[in-house]
Write an enzyme that holds these catalytic residues in place. Structure first.
Site, PDB file in Angstrom:
ATOM      1  N   LYS A 111      -2.504  54.472 134.337  1.00 55.49           N
ATOM      2  CA  LYS A 111      -2.733  53.368 133.411  1.00 55.49           C
ATOM      3  C   LYS A 111      -1.493  53.132 132.554  1.00 55.49           C
ATOM      4  O   LYS A 111      -1.107  51.988 132.307  1.00 55.49           O
ATOM      5  CB  LYS A 111      -3.963  53.646 132.532  1.00 55.49           C
ATOM      6  CG  LYS A 111      -4.296  52.461 131.650  1.00 55.49           C
ATOM      7  CD  LYS A 111      -5.681  52.481 131.062  1.00 55.49           C
ATOM      8  CE  LYS A 111      -5.925  51.191 130.277  1.00 55.49           C
ATOM      9  NZ  LYS A 111      -7.226  51.166 129.621  1.00 55.49           N
TER      10      LYS A 111
ATOM     11  N   ASN B  76      -8.861  45.882 136.231  1.00 54.40           N
ATOM     12  CA  ASN B  76     -10.215  45.337 136.217  1.00 54.40           C
ATOM     13  C   ASN B  76     -10.908  45.437 137.577  1.00 54.40           C
ATOM     14  O   ASN B  76     -11.950  44.828 137.778  1.00 54.40           O
ATOM     15  CB  ASN B  76     -10.177  43.880 135.753  1.00 54.40           C
ATOM     16  CG  ASN B  76      -9.824  43.770 134.285  1.00 54.40           C
ATOM     17  OD1 ASN B  76     -10.380  44.473 133.451  1.00 54.40           O
ATOM     18  ND2 ASN B  76      -8.882  42.904 133.976  1.00 54.40           N
TER      19      ASN B  76
ATOM     20  N   HIS C  40     -21.479  51.312 131.411  1.00 46.08           N
ATOM     21  CA  HIS C  40     -20.367  50.503 131.931  1.00 46.08           C
ATOM     22  C   HIS C  40     -19.828  51.096 133.239  1.00 46.08           C
ATOM     23  O   HIS C  40     -19.633  50.377 134.232  1.00 46.08           O
ATOM     24  CB  HIS C  40     -19.276  50.448 130.863  1.00 46.08           C
ATOM     25  CG  HIS C  40     -18.034  49.741 131.299  1.00 46.08           C
ATOM     26  ND1 HIS C  40     -17.990  48.388 131.537  1.00 46.08           N
ATOM     27  CD2 HIS C  40     -16.781  50.209 131.554  1.00 46.08           C
ATOM     28  CE1 HIS C  40     -16.761  48.045 131.911  1.00 46.08           C
ATOM     29  NE2 HIS C  40     -16.013  49.134 131.925  1.00 46.08           N
TER      30      HIS C  40
ATOM     31  N   LYS D  19      -5.996  48.222 123.743  1.00 50.16           N
ATOM     32  CA  LYS D  19      -6.992  47.167 123.539  1.00 50.16           C
ATOM     33  C   LYS D  19      -8.045  47.641 122.556  1.00 50.16           C
ATOM     34  O   LYS D  19      -8.688  48.673 122.767  1.00 50.16           O
ATOM     35  CB  LYS D  19      -7.675  46.824 124.863  1.00 50.16           C
ATOM     36  CG  LYS D  19      -6.854  45.938 125.762  1.00 50.16           C
ATOM     37  CD  LYS D  19      -7.702  45.465 126.928  1.00 50.16           C
ATOM     38  CE  LYS D  19      -6.905  44.611 127.880  1.00 50.16           C
ATOM     39  NZ  LYS D  19      -7.756  44.141 129.000  1.00 50.16           N
TER      40      LYS D  19
ATOM     41  N   HIS E 157     -19.360  43.419 135.268  1.00 45.40           N
ATOM     42  CA  HIS E 157     -19.798  42.674 134.075  1.00 45.40           C
ATOM     43  C   HIS E 157     -21.047  41.855 134.366  1.00 45.40           C
ATOM     44  O   HIS E 157     -21.930  41.734 133.526  1.00 45.40           O
ATOM     45  CB  HIS E 157     -18.684  41.740 133.586  1.00 45.40           C
ATOM     46  CG  HIS E 157     -17.673  42.431 132.718  1.00 45.40           C
ATOM     47  ND1 HIS E 157     -16.412  41.927 132.505  1.00 45.40           N
ATOM     48  CD2 HIS E 157     -17.736  43.577 132.014  1.00 45.40           C
ATOM     49  CE1 HIS E 157     -15.744  42.747 131.706  1.00 45.40           C
ATOM     50  NE2 HIS E 157     -16.527  43.759 131.396  1.00 45.40           N
TER      51      HIS E 157
ATOM     52  N   ARG F 277      -3.095  44.641 107.239  1.00 44.64           N
ATOM     53  CA  ARG F 277      -2.309  44.110 108.371  1.00 44.64           C
ATOM     54  C   ARG F 277      -1.699  45.203 109.247  1.00 44.64           C
ATOM     55  O   ARG F 277      -0.697  44.976 109.927  1.00 44.64           O
ATOM     56  CB  ARG F 277      -1.209  43.163 107.897  1.00 44.64           C
ATOM     57  CG  ARG F 277      -1.746  41.967 107.143  1.00 44.64           C
ATOM     58  CD  ARG F 277      -0.708  40.869 107.013  1.00 44.64           C
ATOM     59  NE  ARG F 277      -1.226  39.842 106.115  1.00 44.64           N
ATOM     60  CZ  ARG F 277      -1.022  39.842 104.799  1.00 44.64           C
ATOM     61  NH1 ARG F 277      -0.300  40.781 104.246  1.00 44.64           N
ATOM     62  NH2 ARG F 277      -1.521  38.881 104.055  1.00 44.64           N
TER      63      ARG F 277
END
Lengths: 362, 362
Positions: free
Chosen positions: A225, A243, A263, A141, A250, A119
């Site tokens: 950022k 984004n 990417h 992320k 994408h 955890r």
């Protein structure tokens, strides 16, 4: 060496940015337990695994490693499970550290493993690509892909420290360096026109791999950022600005099949489309649009994608996570260097922007 | 109906405790998105799935369900992935809700899925066993097992609301009701001698399934756990007290093979061993020890385990997560109703306490 602090309250952490960083000294305060699992891939391991194992052994840490196959297509639950297998086979406990040594895929998988093992255990990030230095080293992320969607499973997990060592970029293929520059250009376009001017002046040093210029670009990008993420850690609002170019991008990646284009290459064309739509809406001038295309081209990035049937392009766009209740929201530029998230645009203009930036000959 | 609020700052949530709860009305404020995935198992689905689907449809929600196989041995990464498959196949997005309808295994898996899907979606818990009502409904521990260890992979994920409906306990086998009582007794032993007296007076109503007595016991147990968790959400200190009886219990479960004994049964014997060791250390009287054994026995729980070779018992104990750098820490009672976490005990007395509470005949 420069140090940037990402301000997230009690999860505040530093990013060390420089060349030939003294890993052992810098790591020491951030690895409190005795066990360190280095997660890396087949490409990076022969280059840098030794360096980190030696530095950690000098600190009297017990190290183990998990070498995954290289590539986005291995960012799945089976390979994530290999990290858990390695942690448990080594007998590691909740005081251990997981160190990600590699690009974005390794950072995402190792970070999710660190978030989930027992955890949550300590996490250290060593991004070895320009893209991951400016992208995944800030924001927390982490995650894996699912056959039905990218990054669908994951966690927000902040590292305790990030090492961005420019000397490691020397081993990076030029195409990947450019893909990293796409994200750097993104920060300029979404919020800092002065940084855009700096990039325009320094783009040749950057593409040539000049470590001092790269360090400055990484510092400025991460600072941007970090400021946005500190305001909006869980992407409820402002963070979506990051984004810019990604919904179009994408769609390009999905249509071509992941791995065909990098990417950053898809995002580069996506930013051109976003700029074009912003111009069609009358928000930025044709000169602004030309500047966007020029800096992207000077970074050795594509400014147009192969021909993709419009209905397919739109279908892939609507699979993007930024669709709320079926309505597409886009990141567009209200003026150069000032992005907004909006669904208040002309859909026909959006289609025009997509069609304008495809290679008709292909 | 009683309402208990678990105080965790901006993740504060209520537990509704009662009989025949009005689900639709109570759920409405906690399910804001349109999509609800009900995660349940083969045993619970025929009993209660309809009830929840109907209540949610009344609220104009789109429901889907994922029915897993019943049992601890299915709490693994493969079955977790079935939940992700169901979420993505249904086209659910980050505004969806995952509702856990079942016991601890379902709560753990659905909670981890809710924590990880799209890096976190809304989570509602409907524990349908007494054990899960008093244990997994407070604390936010979610996760899955790994072949090399229990609960090794997971997340801290708080639900937005918990429904503990005593009328659902009528379908629970008596053995599982008793297993739930073991955890309830634990709260009394670790921190509330007055609650122990209440339990002694009400144990027959509880074992008979009296809903009013059960609701009171659940309320008091959850209140205890909530207070401890609020002080120590991520188990840095006080929260470890909740493991009273668990290090011994895990050894019993591991030796017998998970599923042979219920978790609550193993914990019951573990609490007897912890009490016996506390007595051998001179911290509680022989009368106190007798009270511990009596209340456990009156709850129709075992007070001794089958004969397990001591060296194997100790080996299993040292695999427990509460081992820091190889040293066993135990939760013992400094006095009845006052537990401490300590490694300051006599190891020979610990061995004696283990041997004292095995069925020599078996």
């Amino acid at each position: 060496m420069q140090t940037l602090h990402v301000e997230l309250g009690d999860r505040r952490y530093p990013i060390f940015i420089g060349s030939q960083l003294n890993i052992a000294d810098l790591l020491q305060p951030y690895v409190l337990g005795k066990q360190v699992m280095i997660v890396t891939n087949e490409t990076v391991a022969p280059l840098y695994l030794d360096v980190y194992e030696n530095a950690l052994n000098k600190l009297d840490k017990k190290t183990a490693h998990c070498i995954l196959r290289d590539g986005e297509k291995f960012k799945n639950i089976e390979n994530l499970n290999l990290i858990f297998d390695a942690l448990l086979s080594a007998g590691f406990n909740r005081d251990c550290t997981v160190l990600a040594l590699g690009g974005g895929v390794i950072g995402d998988m190792a970070g999710f493993a660190a978030a989930s093992f027992q955890r949550g255990v300590n996490f250290v990030q060593v991004p070895t690509t320009l893209l991951s230095q400016v992208d995944s080293s800030v924001g927390g992320k982490t995650g894996i892909n699912h056959p039905l969607g990218k990054n669908m499973i994951g966690a927000f997990k902040q590292p305790s420290v990030v090492f961005a060592d420019m000397s490691q970029l020397a081993s990076l293929p030029p195409r990947e360096l450019s893909a990293g520059l796409a994200e750097i250009i993104k920060y300029a376009l979404l919020g800092d026109v002065e940084f855009l001017s700096w990039l325009e002046q320094n783009i040749h040093q950057l593409t040539a791999g000049d470590e001092k210029a790269l360090a400055e670009a990484v510092y400025r990008s991460c600072a941007h950022k970090a400021r946005i993420v500190a305001n909006d850690e869980h992407e409820k609002g402002e963070r979506a600005l990051l984004n810019l170019g990604h919904t179009f991008g994408h769609a390009i990646e999905s249509y071509l099949g992941y791995g065909t284009w990098l990417h950053g290459e898809a995002v580069a064309v996506g930013m051109v489309m976003a700029a074009d739509l912003s111009h069609l809406m009358g928000w930025i001038s044709s000169e602004d649009l030309a500047r966007v295309k020029q800096i992207i081209q000077n970074a050795n990035l594509p400014i147009a994608c192969p021909t993709i049937p419009l209905n397919e392009f739109l279908a892939y766009m609507s699979h993007d996570k930024k669709v709320l209740d079926g309505k597409i929201r886009l990141i567009l530029m209200k003026q150069l260097g000032q992005a907004v998230i909006t669904d208040d645009f002309d859909v026909d203009a959006m289609k025009q922007a997509i069609l304008n930036n495809q290679n008709k000959g292909q």
